[in-house]
Design an enzyme around this catalytic site. Structure first.
Site, mmCIF file in Angstrom:
data_model
loop_
_atom_site.group_PDB
_atom_site.id
_atom_site.type_symbol
_atom_site.label_atom_id
_atom_site.label_comp_id
_atom_site.label_asym_id
_atom_site.label_seq_id
_atom_site.Cartn_x
_atom_site.Cartn_y
_atom_site.Cartn_z
ATOM 1 N N HIS A 138 -8.612 4.568 -1.788
ATOM 2 C CA HIS A 138 -7.814 3.345 -1.853
ATOM 3 C C HIS A 138 -6.376 3.675 -1.464
ATOM 4 O O HIS A 138 -5.771 4.605 -2.005
ATOM 5 C CB HIS A 138 -7.872 2.780 -3.271
ATOM 6 C CG HIS A 138 -6.836 1.742 -3.505
ATOM 7 N ND1 HIS A 138 -6.698 0.649 -2.680
ATOM 8 C CD2 HIS A 138 -5.854 1.642 -4.438
ATOM 9 C CE1 HIS A 138 -5.683 -0.085 -3.096
ATOM 10 N NE2 HIS A 138 -5.154 0.499 -4.163
ATOM 11 N N ASN A 195 -0.609 -1.502 0.734
ATOM 12 C CA ASN A 195 -1.739 -1.526 -0.196
ATOM 13 C C ASN A 195 -2.365 -2.920 -0.125
ATOM 14 O O ASN A 195 -1.775 -3.887 -0.585
ATOM 15 C CB ASN A 195 -1.222 -1.213 -1.607
ATOM 16 C CG ASN A 195 -2.321 -1.288 -2.672
ATOM 17 O OD1 ASN A 195 -3.392 -1.831 -2.434
ATOM 18 N ND2 ASN A 195 -2.021 -0.759 -3.850
ATOM 19 N N CYS A 197 -8.293 -3.025 -7.220
ATOM 20 C CA CYS A 197 -8.305 -2.076 -6.094
ATOM 21 C C CYS A 197 -9.575 -1.218 -6.051
ATOM 22 O O CYS A 197 -9.823 -0.531 -5.063
ATOM 23 C CB CYS A 197 -7.066 -1.190 -6.138
ATOM 24 S SG CYS A 197 -5.536 -2.121 -5.990
HETATM 25 N N1 COA Z 1 13.562 0.146 -3.348
HETATM 26 C C1 COA Z 1 14.503 0.873 -3.968
HETATM 27 N N2 COA Z 1 14.383 1.300 -5.226
HETATM 28 C C2 COA Z 1 13.259 0.999 -5.893
HETATM 29 C C3 COA Z 1 12.217 0.251 -5.299
HETATM 30 C C4 COA Z 1 12.413 -0.179 -3.981
HETATM 31 N N3 COA Z 1 11.472 -0.875 -3.302
HETATM 32 N N4 COA Z 1 11.225 0.117 -6.195
HETATM 33 C C5 COA Z 1 11.611 0.753 -7.303
HETATM 34 N N5 COA Z 1 12.839 1.271 -7.122
HETATM 35 C C6 COA Z 1 13.665 2.010 -8.060
HETATM 36 C C7 COA Z 1 13.290 1.752 -9.488
HETATM 37 O O1 COA Z 1 13.880 0.550 -9.920
HETATM 38 C C8 COA Z 1 13.885 2.962 -10.166
HETATM 39 O O2 COA Z 1 15.243 2.737 -10.364
HETATM 40 P P1 COA Z 1 15.953 3.198 -11.727
HETATM 41 O O3 COA Z 1 15.756 4.687 -11.769
HETATM 42 O O4 COA Z 1 17.363 2.770 -11.521
HETATM 43 O O5 COA Z 1 15.236 2.473 -12.813
HETATM 44 C C9 COA Z 1 13.743 4.063 -9.116
HETATM 45 O O6 COA Z 1 13.450 3.404 -7.883
HETATM 46 C C10 COA Z 1 12.653 5.040 -9.385
HETATM 47 O O7 COA Z 1 11.535 4.324 -9.824
HETATM 48 P P2 COA Z 1 10.224 5.088 -10.163
HETATM 49 O O8 COA Z 1 9.257 4.116 -10.776
HETATM 50 O O9 COA Z 1 10.562 6.345 -10.887
HETATM 51 O O10 COA Z 1 9.764 5.473 -8.698
HETATM 52 P P3 COA Z 1 8.438 6.164 -8.289
HETATM 53 O O11 COA Z 1 8.766 7.367 -7.504
HETATM 54 O O12 COA Z 1 7.474 6.287 -9.417
HETATM 55 O O13 COA Z 1 7.830 5.118 -7.270
HETATM 56 C C11 COA Z 1 6.162 3.419 -7.184
HETATM 57 C C12 COA Z 1 7.529 3.800 -7.717
HETATM 58 C C13 COA Z 1 5.836 2.010 -7.696
HETATM 59 C C14 COA Z 1 6.186 3.449 -5.676
HETATM 60 C C15 COA Z 1 5.132 4.436 -7.708
HETATM 61 O O14 COA Z 1 5.251 4.592 -9.098
HETATM 62 C C16 COA Z 1 3.738 4.035 -7.397
HETATM 63 O O15 COA Z 1 3.336 4.039 -6.252
HETATM 64 N N6 COA Z 1 2.947 3.729 -8.420
HETATM 65 C C17 COA Z 1 1.563 3.334 -8.205
HETATM 66 C C18 COA Z 1 1.533 1.960 -7.655
HETATM 67 C C19 COA Z 1 0.181 1.560 -7.239
HETATM 68 O O16 COA Z 1 -0.481 2.306 -6.595
HETATM 69 N N7 COA Z 1 -0.230 0.372 -7.626
HETATM 70 C C20 COA Z 1 -1.466 -0.159 -7.265
HETATM 71 C C21 COA Z 1 -2.502 0.386 -8.141
HETATM 72 S S1 COA Z 1 -3.963 0.570 -7.353
#
Ligand code: COA
Length: 340
Positions: free
Chosen positions: A253, A283, A111
């Site tokens: 990004h 993304n 990214c």
């Molecule tokens: N729908 C519903 N629930 C979801 C889900 C979805 N699409 N994706 C994840 N969950 C669930 C998880 O399984 C977790 O459940 P659990 O508590 O029973 O284990 C819960 O939501 C919370 O997950 P968590 O990881 O704490 O959520 P978050 O608020 O951190 O959001 C992301 C998850 C992935 C959206 C976030 O961490 C993120 O954006 N990270 C960066 C990703 C990124 O930018 N990647 C590219 C890098 S450049």
């Protein structure tokens, strides 16, 4: 010394639109969860058989039309979903553009790839190796996502964006004025496709079926993205001698709307200076910054002379920022949906 100047921007998005509602019908997720946790409403994905080179070529053509050029000296393609592990995809793209013979190579910084590619092309122009360049960011992450993974399927979309750079002067609108780049390989396992490389070949025994798919650890990635894009933006501002209060726009990004807001908050910049199109495209990895730039240009959110900071973060870990004065471009339509 020659500087490089942004002379045109182009885009390409595949036709297939996948809304959150459609994803919710197939996976254990909801439109409400995806919108509130990421800011994404929809994304575009390529149909089976369409490769990254096709999106990259379409975006590059669009950028060349915008810049009113029929040739460039060098093609730099940022991608981490190349058509094949070997060879690089850029020579194929260059030939499709009628540029056989021109130097063409891929840059793999996930990214952060577009900012890295921009810095490489800028270096080639400012040292006189080239007088013009195409810098393309293109990825088709839908081809490497686990179809059953609700988290990554919700976040990523496919697309390509490209800019034409030409040699020019530092005081021209569009001039790239400075860069900050960095990496931290101790975090390499936060964002990975484990199989398919020399450590675990795709042809040999796969330890875990999921190893062929893209995987990330969402929470630490979130924290690193905020930290690195904030620090790198500050570093590039220092390098070019701009105060934060002088920055008109940041184009980061498009990882997650909450990440963009957190970076703005950390920088103590009003959130509306942080441009976003993540709601419509998700993304798109290396394509995300040029797609966001093209969207902002089409909406009139970027004006000639604006002081703009670009900042990216991704797998590697790798990050980078660039500072430029926005050029006076002919207003174009919002990012093009190509026939792919
Ligand atoms: N729908 C519903 N629930 C979801 C889900 C979805 N699409 N994706 C994840 N969950 C669930 C998880 O399984 C977790 O459940 P659990 O508590 O029973 O284990 C819960 O939501 C919370 O997950 P968590 O990881 O704490 O959520 P978050 O608020 O951190 O959001 C992301 C998850 C992935 C959206 C976030 O961490 C993120 O954006 N990270 C960066 C990703 C990124 O930018 N990647 C590219 C890098 S450049």
């Amino acid at each position: 010394m020659n500087r490089s100047v942004l002379a045109g921007i182009g885009t390409s998005l595949p036709t297939r639109l996948v809304t959150n509602v459609e994803l919710s019908a197939r996976l254990d997720t909801t439109d409400e969860w995806i919108r509130s946790r990421t800011g994404i409403r929809q994304r575009y994905v390529v149909p089976p058989g369409t490769a990254t080179s096709e999106l990259a070529t379409a975006a590059a053509r669009d950028a060349m039309v915008a810049a009113e050029v029929t040739a460039v000296d060098v093609v730099v393609l940022a991608t981490s979903t190349p058509d094949h592990p070997c060879p690089a995809t850029a020579p194929d793209v260059a030939s499709r553009l009628g540029l056989t013979g021109a130097p063409a190579f891929d840059v793999a910084a996930v990214c952060a790839g577009f900012v890295y590619a921009l810095a490489v092309a800028d270096g080639l122009i400012s040292t006189g190796v080239a007088t013009s360049a195409l810098v393309i960011g293109a990825d088709t992450f839908s081809t490497i996502l686990d179809p059953t993974d609700r988290t990554t399927r919700a976040i990523f979309g496919d697309g390509a964006g490209a800019v034409v750079l030409r040699a020019g002067a530092g005081d021209e609108p569009g001039a790239l004025l400075g860069f900050d780049l960095g990496s931290d390989g101790t975090g390499h396992d936060l964002i990975t496709v484990r199989a398919g490389g020399s450590r675990q070949r795709g042809s040999g025994p796969i330890v875990d079926a999921a190893d062929v798919y893209f995987a990330m650890l969402g929470k630490p990635v979130f924290m690193q993205a905020v930290l690195r894009m904030t620090e790198s933006s500050q570093a590039v501002l220092k390098r070019v001698g701009w105060e934060l209060s002088e920055v008109d726009r940041i184009v980061a990004h498009q990882a997650n709307l909450r990440i963009l807001h957190a970076v703005a908050d950390q920088l103590e910049l009003p959130r509306d200076k942080m441009l976003t199109n993540i709601d419509r495209v998700g993304n798109t990895v290396a394509a995300s910054i040029p797609l966001a730039l093209a969207d902002a240009e089409a909406r009139g959110a970027l004006r000639a002379g604006d002081r703009v900071v670009l900042t990216g973060f991704g797998g590697g870990l790798a990050w980078g920022s660039a500072a430029l004065r926005w050029p006076d471009l002919d207003r174009r339509d919002p990012p093009m949906i190509s026939s792919l």
